[in-house]
Design an enzyme around this catalytic site. Structure first.
Site, PDB file in Angstrom:
ATOM      1  N   PRO A   1      -5.177 -44.494 -11.588  1.00 15.37           N
ATOM      2  CA  PRO A   1      -5.545 -43.076 -11.659  1.00 15.37           C
ATOM      3  C   PRO A   1      -6.329 -42.711 -12.918  1.00 15.37           C
ATOM      4  CG  PRO A   1      -3.169 -43.367 -11.930  1.00 15.37           C
ATOM      5  CD  PRO A   1      -3.708 -44.671 -11.477  1.00 15.37           C
ATOM      6  N   ASN A   2      -5.966 -43.299 -14.056  1.00 16.86           N
ATOM      7  CA  ASN A   2      -6.659 -42.980 -15.305  1.00 16.86           C
ATOM      8  C   ASN A   2      -7.903 -43.848 -15.515  1.00 16.86           C
ATOM      9  OD1 ASN A   2      -3.553 -42.594 -15.716  1.00 16.86           O
ATOM     10  ND2 ASN A   2      -4.533 -41.137 -17.117  1.00 16.86           N
ATOM     11  N   ASP A   3      -7.722 -45.163 -15.392  1.00 10.66           N
ATOM     12  CA  ASP A   3      -8.801 -46.092 -15.723  1.00 10.66           C
ATOM     13  C   ASP A   3      -9.968 -46.026 -14.745  1.00 10.66           C
ATOM     14  OD1 ASP A   3      -7.256 -46.944 -17.825  1.00 10.66           O
ATOM     15  OD2 ASP A   3      -6.464 -48.710 -16.779  1.00 10.66           O
TER      16      ASP A   3
ATOM     17  N   LYS B   1      -1.776   9.954  15.643  1.00  9.10           N
ATOM     18  CA  LYS B   1      -2.324   9.922  14.292  1.00  9.10           C
ATOM     19  C   LYS B   1      -3.057   8.596  14.069  1.00  9.10           C
ATOM     20  CE  LYS B   1      -0.955  11.271   9.618  1.00  9.10           C
ATOM     21  NZ  LYS B   1      -1.707  10.304   8.819  1.00  9.10           N
TER      22      LYS B   1
ATOM     23  N   THR C   1      -4.025 -30.350 -17.145  1.00 14.75           N
ATOM     24  CA  THR C   1      -3.894 -31.804 -17.086  1.00 14.75           C
ATOM     25  C   THR C   1      -3.021 -32.251 -15.919  1.00 14.75           C
ATOM     26  OG1 THR C   1      -4.238 -32.059 -19.462  1.00 14.75           O
ATOM     27  CG2 THR C   1      -3.071 -33.845 -18.348  1.00 14.75           C
TER      28      THR C   1
ATOM     29  N   ASN D   1      -9.870 -32.023 -20.080  1.00 18.47           N
ATOM     30  CA  ASN D   1     -10.476 -30.942 -20.855  1.00 18.47           C
ATOM     31  C   ASN D   1     -11.913 -30.626 -20.471  1.00 18.47           C
ATOM     32  OD1 ASN D   1      -8.036 -31.219 -22.077  1.00 18.47           O
ATOM     33  ND2 ASN D   1      -8.822 -31.829 -24.082  1.00 18.47           N
TER      34      ASN D   1
ATOM     35  N   SER E   1       0.794   6.043  12.708  1.00 19.42           N
ATOM     36  CA  SER E   1       2.128   6.502  12.323  1.00 19.42           C
ATOM     37  C   SER E   1       3.169   6.023  13.312  1.00 19.42           C
ATOM     38  CB  SER E   1       2.155   8.035  12.250  1.00 19.42           C
ATOM     39  OG  SER E   1       3.466   8.512  12.018  1.00 19.42           O
TER      40      SER E   1
ATOM     41  N   HIS F   1     -17.403  17.450  -9.052  1.00 18.32           N
ATOM     42  CA  HIS F   1     -16.114  17.944  -9.558  1.00 18.32           C
ATOM     43  C   HIS F   1     -15.193  18.374  -8.409  1.00 18.32           C
ATOM     44  CE1 HIS F   1     -17.616  18.102 -13.757  1.00 18.32           C
ATOM     45  NE2 HIS F   1     -18.751  18.461 -13.180  1.00 18.32           N
TER      46      HIS F   1
ATOM     47  N   GLU G   1      -8.042   1.699   3.063  1.00 25.33           N
ATOM     48  CA  GLU G   1      -6.864   1.543   2.207  1.00 25.33           C
ATOM     49  C   GLU G   1      -6.622   0.074   1.869  1.00 25.33           C
ATOM     50  OE1 GLU G   1      -4.792   5.584   3.999  1.00 25.33           O
ATOM     51  OE2 GLU G   1      -4.059   3.612   4.640  1.00 25.33           O
TER      52      GLU G   1
END
Length: 463
Positions: free
Chosen positions: A129-131, A323, A99, A140, A317, A187, A330
């Protein structure tokens, strides 16, 4: 910076002079000093779309004068575009119905519309804002609808295109590497030969299935709760409001939103969002598996598998010169971990549809939309900065395929399981290939042995 006085149903409040929001929003700012993070921009934009479409439909229903509606539309359009995003200041960890954020939108749009009509901010006579902005609506039904609208738009404009591009990249690898023979692994142990292209075709299929899973959810995601208002009965709403408003939304977005088949389900539960989050989690699981496989396949270059080479995009690195690390993979894996965590939050939040309203809507919105954004960005990055530039180390792949003790599998139908196992064990003890030992032991003629231990043929046993 100065302040001005604004009022709401609870009385007067001081708000920052430059703020477009009003008293209700300021109360929420003071009441929820939790994370400092608001709801995502995509969600705020979706709220603007709903307010804009509502103003249009209320005008067509002769409930809102055209001049007032035009001002609301113009202000709402600025919310949609992101121009007014800085005025959405309520923390994501707020009232469970959202709300406070709905009122944030109502007040920002009302004040901006008042300005457009030549009135001062806070003039609730010009635009209330409401009306006026919230006419025929309730938090809701607006907030659940905004979740669905924002998610659907970001899926179509961001995530799904990125996944399609990633699938295309994997399809390209599958074609380029179709003739590269390598050892399979099950595996984490040597298994029978396959092609590198076959391995990559599996990755392409995983992404394709992820796309299909998301699309299977979109029909339910396109159902909107608009028109249900407080508890799903549609109190204080024109009976034609939801259909007309959703029609306007579809005109603006080009989507195919529809009114919820059951408003009590649409507001009392968030099952569509939970379902979507679960599909996003599945995509994350797929991408985690793939990114990790790529790391392992590229591991080396001298002391590990090194069957593929990833593009070198940055030093790896701060202490070891030369490297280079699989950083994009990642990064992708961390995104996947975050999406899995987001899904847990959405799953728990979905359980809090207490009676006629879910009361963890803002955090559902935040996590679902974050997952969409992160997966889309990660998929795009993985495709462009990694997969599209992968090359095969063909000699290394063939070396491992030839060394794999599991090539003895093709001997078993000819000489029996136990004898084939003996060949493999002897090859391991003598550090030779199965081919060499089988030839030395004379288990088959050279011609038959050459046919049975044809590595390419092993990758296509049905042909």
């Amino acid at each position: 910076m100065g302040t001005r006085i604004e009022r709401d149903s609870m009385g007067e409040m001081e708000v920052p002079e430059q703020a477009l929001f009003g008293a209700s929003t300021q109360r929420a700012v003071l009441n929820f000093p939790i994370s400092g993070a608001g709801l995502p921009a995509a969600f705020v934009s979706a709220l603007g779309l709903i307010k804009l479409a509502s103003a249009r439909s209320n005008t067509k229903l002769a409930m809102l004068p055209k001049d007032r509606a035009d001002a609301i539309e113009r202000a709402a359009a600025e919310v949609v575009s992101g121009e007014l995003l800085s005025h959405f200041v309520v923390d994501v960890f707020q009232t469970g119905s959202g709300t406070s954020t709905n009122m944030n939108a109502n007040e920002v749009i009302a004040n901006r519309a008042s300005e457009l009509l030549g009135k001062p901010r806070g003039d609730r006579e010009a635009v209330h804002p409401n009306d006026h902005v919230n006419m025929c609506q309730s938090s809701n039904d607006v907030i659940p609808s905004a979740i669905h609208v924002a998610a659907q738009l970001r899926l179509e404009k961001h995530l799904l295109p990125a996944l399609e591009a990633l699938k295309k990249s994997f399809d390209g690898c599958a074609q380029r590497f179709a003739s590269v023979i390598k050892a399979g692994r099950t595996h984490l142990q040597d298994a029978t030969p396959m092609s590198l292209g076959q391995e990559f075709s599996g990755y392409a299929a995983q992404i394709a299935h992820g796309i299909a899973r998301i699309r299977s959810t979109q029909g339910r995601l396109c159902e909107l709760a608009l028109g249900g208002t407080a508890v799903g009965t549609g109190l204080n709403t024109h009976p034609e409001f939801p259909s007309k408003t959703i029609a306007e939304l579809n005109k603006i977005t080009g989507m195919k939103f529809s009114e919820a088949a059951n408003h009590f389900e649409a507001q009392g539960a968030q099952d569509a969002a939970v379902e979507l989050s679960g599909q996003l989690r599945t995509v994350a699981v797929s991408m985690m598996k793939i990114a990790n496989d790529l790391r392992w396949l590229a591991s080396g270059p001298r002391c590990n598998i090194f069957e593929i080479e990833l593009p070198e995009i940055q030093p790896g690195s701060s202490i070891m010169p030369a490297k280079v690390n699989p950083v994009v993979c990642e990064s992708t894996m961390m995104v996947c971990a975050q999406v899995m965590g987001n899904d847990t939050c959405v799953m728990v939040s979905g359980q809090h549809g207490n009676f006629e309203l879910n009361t963890m809507l803002p955090v559902i919105a935040r996590n679902v939309l974050e997952s969409i954004e992160l997966l889309g960005a990660a998929a795009k990055n993985l495709s462009e900065r990694c997969v599209s530039g992968i090359s095969a180390n063909e000699a290394r792949c063939l070396e491992f395929a030839e060394k794999s003790l599991a090539t003895c599998t093709s001997l078993a139908p000819k000489i029996g399981y136990d004898r084939a196992a003996k060949v493999a064990k002897q090859a391991y003890l003598e550090d030779k290939t199965v081919r060499q030992v089988a030839k030395e032991m004379g288990v088959l003629s050279e011609e038959e042995l050459s046919r049975v231990l044809n590595l390419v043929a092993m990758t296509k046993p049905g042909l």
